[in-house]
Write a protein that holds these residues in place. Structure first.
Motif, mmCIF file in Angstrom:
data_model
loop_
_atom_site.group_PDB
_atom_site.id
_atom_site.type_symbol
_atom_site.label_atom_id
_atom_site.label_comp_id
_atom_site.label_asym_id
_atom_site.label_seq_id
_atom_site.Cartn_x
_atom_site.Cartn_y
_atom_site.Cartn_z
ATOM 1 N N SER A 64 17.137 32.889 28.126
ATOM 2 C CA SER A 64 16.152 32.409 27.161
ATOM 3 C C SER A 64 16.732 32.531 25.755
ATOM 4 O O SER A 64 17.730 33.209 25.522
ATOM 5 C CB SER A 64 14.861 33.223 27.271
ATOM 6 N N GLY A 65 16.062 31.877 24.792
ATOM 7 C CA GLY A 65 16.486 31.987 23.406
ATOM 8 C C GLY A 65 17.041 30.715 22.817
ATOM 9 O O GLY A 65 17.506 30.692 21.684
ATOM 10 N N GLY A 66 17.026 29.616 23.590
ATOM 11 C CA GLY A 66 17.453 28.331 23.049
ATOM 12 C C GLY A 66 18.898 28.331 22.600
ATOM 13 O O GLY A 66 19.803 28.709 23.352
ATOM 14 N N GLU A 67 19.144 27.920 21.369
ATOM 15 C CA GLU A 67 20.493 27.776 20.852
ATOM 16 C C GLU A 67 21.251 29.103 20.777
ATOM 17 O O GLU A 67 22.480 29.129 20.828
ATOM 18 C CB GLU A 67 20.448 27.145 19.444
ATOM 19 N N ALA A 96 17.573 22.305 7.727
ATOM 20 C CA ALA A 96 18.190 23.490 8.340
ATOM 21 C C ALA A 96 18.349 23.331 9.843
ATOM 22 O O ALA A 96 19.382 23.693 10.418
ATOM 23 C CB ALA A 96 17.353 24.734 8.021
ATOM 24 N N VAL A 97 17.335 22.764 10.508
ATOM 25 C CA VAL A 97 17.353 22.756 11.972
ATOM 26 C C VAL A 97 18.427 21.832 12.516
ATOM 27 O O VAL A 97 19.059 22.130 13.540
ATOM 28 C CB VAL A 97 15.959 22.385 12.526
ATOM 29 N N TYR A 102 21.278 22.225 15.445
ATOM 30 C CA TYR A 102 21.303 21.318 16.602
ATOM 31 C C TYR A 102 22.714 20.758 16.782
ATOM 32 O O TYR A 102 23.255 20.726 17.894
ATOM 33 C CB TYR A 102 20.326 20.160 16.405
ATOM 34 N N GLY A 103 23.308 20.287 15.671
ATOM 35 C CA GLY A 103 24.647 19.721 15.748
ATOM 36 C C GLY A 103 25.680 20.747 16.167
ATOM 37 O O GLY A 103 26.563 20.460 16.986
ATOM 38 N N LEU A 104 25.569 21.956 15.633
ATOM 39 C CA LEU A 104 26.525 23.010 15.969
ATOM 40 C C LEU A 104 26.420 23.404 17.439
ATOM 41 O O LEU A 104 27.430 23.651 18.103
ATOM 42 C CB LEU A 104 26.280 24.223 15.072
ATOM 43 N N ILE A 113 28.982 13.927 22.041
ATOM 44 C CA ILE A 113 29.727 13.426 20.883
ATOM 45 C C ILE A 113 28.809 12.609 19.976
ATOM 46 O O ILE A 113 28.808 12.773 18.744
ATOM 47 C CB ILE A 113 30.936 12.585 21.349
ATOM 48 N N ILE A 114 27.986 11.729 20.576
ATOM 49 C CA ILE A 114 27.047 10.916 19.794
ATOM 50 C C ILE A 114 26.054 11.804 19.057
ATOM 51 O O ILE A 114 25.791 11.622 17.861
ATOM 52 C CB ILE A 114 26.309 9.915 20.713
ATOM 53 N N VAL A 115 25.493 12.778 19.781
ATOM 54 C CA VAL A 115 24.489 13.655 19.168
ATOM 55 C C VAL A 115 25.100 14.460 18.023
ATOM 56 O O VAL A 115 24.474 14.642 16.964
ATOM 57 C CB VAL A 115 23.872 14.597 20.233
#
Length: 447
Positions: free
Chosen positions: A71-74, A359-360, A364-366, A393-395
Motif C-alpha cells: 500500500s501507499g501508492g507512489e 505538484a502532483v 506522477y511522471g517520476l 514513455i507516453i505518460v
C-alpha cells in the motif's frame, strides 16, 4: 498487527475508483477547459483525451501495483526504483501538501453546494463554507478511523448516489438531443486558434476532474486477489468515468451555449434550473453526495500513505500503528484529517487546485519513469501484468509537458515556491531520517 485486514473486493475497488474520481471536478472544471480551448468541439476532445491519459497512467500503476504489492501508492514504487530520498520527498509533499489540499478542495466544494440553497441570489458567507467543510472532514476522518468495512460501505453508498445525478444529467441531455436541441453543436470547432500552451492548460484542468485514477494503489494490501482485481477495477472504472464525463459535457451544451456556460456560476446548477425545474433542488443535493463520496474515497486511500511512510521510518513511528480493535491505521488517518483542516482555514478552491495539480504531476511522471527504469534494473521482479513500454514513455512525456505548461504559459513565482517547498524535504530527511535525532524517536516511544 503488521497488516490491515483485507476487505476490498472487485466491486468495492471499482467503487473506490469511480467514487474518488467523480467528485467535485466535473462540476468545476468544464468552465476552465472551455475557457482555454474556446470552442465546444475541442472541449469534448480534451475531456476524452484526459480519460485516455488517465487510463494509460492507471495501467502503468497496475503493473507497479502487482509487481510491488505494498500500500501507499507512489511511495513504495519510488522507493524501489530510486531509493529512499525521492520516496521521502514524495511522502513529504503528499502528506503536507498534495493529499490534504485535495481533501480540502473536495470538502470546500461540498460545503459550497450544501450552503448555496440557503443563500439564494448571493454567495454563502465564507465562514459558513469553511465551517461546513471542516465538519465534513471531521466526520469522514472519524468514519475511516473506525472501520475499513464501514468506510467501504459509505463509499459504495455515495458512489451509487452520485451515479444517480450523473444518470439524471446524461439522460436529460440525451432526451434533449433526441428532441432536436442540437443548435449549440453546429460549427462546434469554430473558435480562436489553439496553441500548445492553451491545450496544455485545458488538459491541466480536465485532469483535475480525473484525479484519483491511481487511488486503488494506495490500498493494494487490502485488496482481495490484487493481481486480478487491481487491473480489472482500472479497466472497468476509468473508461466508465470517461464516458460519463463526455456525456455530461454534451448534456451541458444541449442547454447552454459556450458563452452561457462560461458565464454560469455553477454549471450543474444552471443545467438543473433549465431542465429539471421545479425539481432543480435535486442537483445541489446529489452534487453534495458526489463530493462527499469523493472526499471519503480520498481519505480512505491517502491515510494509507501516512501509514506506510511511518512503517518505513519516514514518519513518526506512531503513524505506522494499526488499531487492534478497529483494524485501521487510525493515527495516520487522524493526522491526515488534521492537516486538511489547516488548509481549510486560509485556502480557496482555485488556488489549491493550481498548486495541487502542479505538484502532483511532478510525482506522477517520476513514478512512471520509475517503471521504465525498473524494466532494466529490476528484471528479476515478478510482473503478473506487463504493459507495452510505449505506454509509460507516453505518460512520462505528457507529465513533463503538464509540469512545464503552466510555467511557460503563465509563469508565477508561486510555482518556484512550490518546487522549493518540495526540495525543502531534503532538510527534514537529513535531520530526522538520516541522522534520526533522539528527541524525535522519544516522541514516537511516548505515543
Amino acid at each position: 498487527f503488521s497488516k490491515i485486514y483485507t476487505f476490498v473486493g472487485l466491486i468495492s475497488g471499482i467503487c473506490v475508483i469511480v467514487g474518488t474520481v467523480i467528485g467535485s471536478g466535473i462540476f468545476i472544471s468544464p468552465k476552465s477547459v472551455l475557457a482555454n480551448v474556446g470552442a465546444i468541439g475541442p472541449c469534448l476532445i480534451i475531456w476524452a483525451a484526459c480519460g485516455v491519459l488517465a487510463t494509460l497512467g492507471a495501467l502503468c500503476f497496475a503493473e507497479l501495483g502487482t509487481m510491488i504489492t505494498k500500500s501507499g501508492g507512489e511511495y513504495p514504487y519510488l522507493m524501489e526504483a530510486f531509493g529512499p530520498i525521492p520516496a521521502y520527498l514524495f511522502s513529504w509533499s503528499s502528506l503536507i501538501v498534495i493529499k490534504p489540499s485535495s481533501f480540502a478542495i473536495i470538502c470546500l466544494s461540498f460545503a459550497e453546494y450544501v450552503s448555496a440553497p440557503f443563500y439564494p441570489g448571493c454567495d454563502p458567507p465564507i465562514v459558513v463554507i469553511k465551517c461546513l467543510a471542516t465538519a465534513a472532514i471531521v466526520v469522514i476522518t472519524t468514519v475511516n478511523a473506525l472501520s475499513v468495512k464501514l468506510a467501504s460501505y459509505v463509499q459504495n453508498f455515495f458512489t451509487a448516489a452520485k451515479m444517480v445525478i450523473v444518470a439524471i444529467i446524461i439522460v436529460s441531455g440525451i432526451v434533449l438531443l433526441a428532441k432536436g436541441h442540437t443548435q449549440n453543436f453546429t460549427n462546434a470547432f469554430d473558435g480562436p486558434p489553439l496553441s500548445v500552451g492553451a491545450i496544455s492548460l485545458a488538459f491541466y484542468n480536465g485532469l483535475w476532474a480525473y484525479d484519483g485514477w491511481n487511488q486503488l494503489n494506495y490500498i493494494t494490501e487490502e485488496l482481495r486477489n490484487p493481481f486480478r482485481n487491481l487491473p480489472l477495477s482500472i479497466i472497468i472504472g476509468i473508461p466508465l468515468v470517461t464516458v460519463c464525463y463526455v456525456l455530461i459535457n454534451v448534456s451541458y451544451f444541449t442547454v447552454m451555449t459556450a458563452t452561457e456556460l462560461l458565464q454560469s456560476q455553477a454549471v450543474a446548477v444552471t443545467f438543473g434550473d433549465r431542465v429539471l425545474y421545479p425539481a432543480s433542488w435535486i442537483v445541489p443535493l446529489f452534487v453534495a453526495f458526489s463530493t462527499i463520496g469523493a472526499a471519503n474515497g480520498t481519505c480512505f486511500t491517502a491515510g494509507r500513505l501516512v501509514y506506510v511512510a511511518g512503517r518505513e521510518g519516514h514518519m513518526l513511528k506512531v503513524m505506522s500503528y494499526i488499531s487492534i480493535k478497529r483494524l485501521t491505521p487510525a493515527p495516520a488517518i487522524i493526522f491526515y484529517g488534521a492537516v486538511a483542516v489547516i488548509y481549510i482555514i486560509p485556502g480557496d478552491i482555485n488556488t489549491l487546485i493550481n498548486y495541487f495539480s502542479f505538484a502532483v504531476w511532478i510525482f506522477y511522471g517520476l513514478t512512471v519513469l520509475g517503471l521504465i527504469v525498473m524494466r532494466f534494473t529490476r528484471k528479476g521482479l515478478e510482473r503478473p501484468i506487463t504493459i507495452p513500454i510505449i505506454i509509460p514513455i507516453i505518460v512520462t512525456l505528457v507529465s513533463i509537458l503538464l509540469v512545464l505548461a503552466p510555467i511557460i504559459s503563465a509563469p508565477e513565482w508561486a510555482y518556484l515556491y512550490c518546487v522549493l517547498f518540495i526540495l525543502s524535504g531534503f532538510v527534514f530527511y537529513i535531520l530526522f531520517v538520516h541522522y534520526k535525532f533522539s528527541w524525535a524517536q522519544k516522541i514516537s516511544i511516548v505515543f
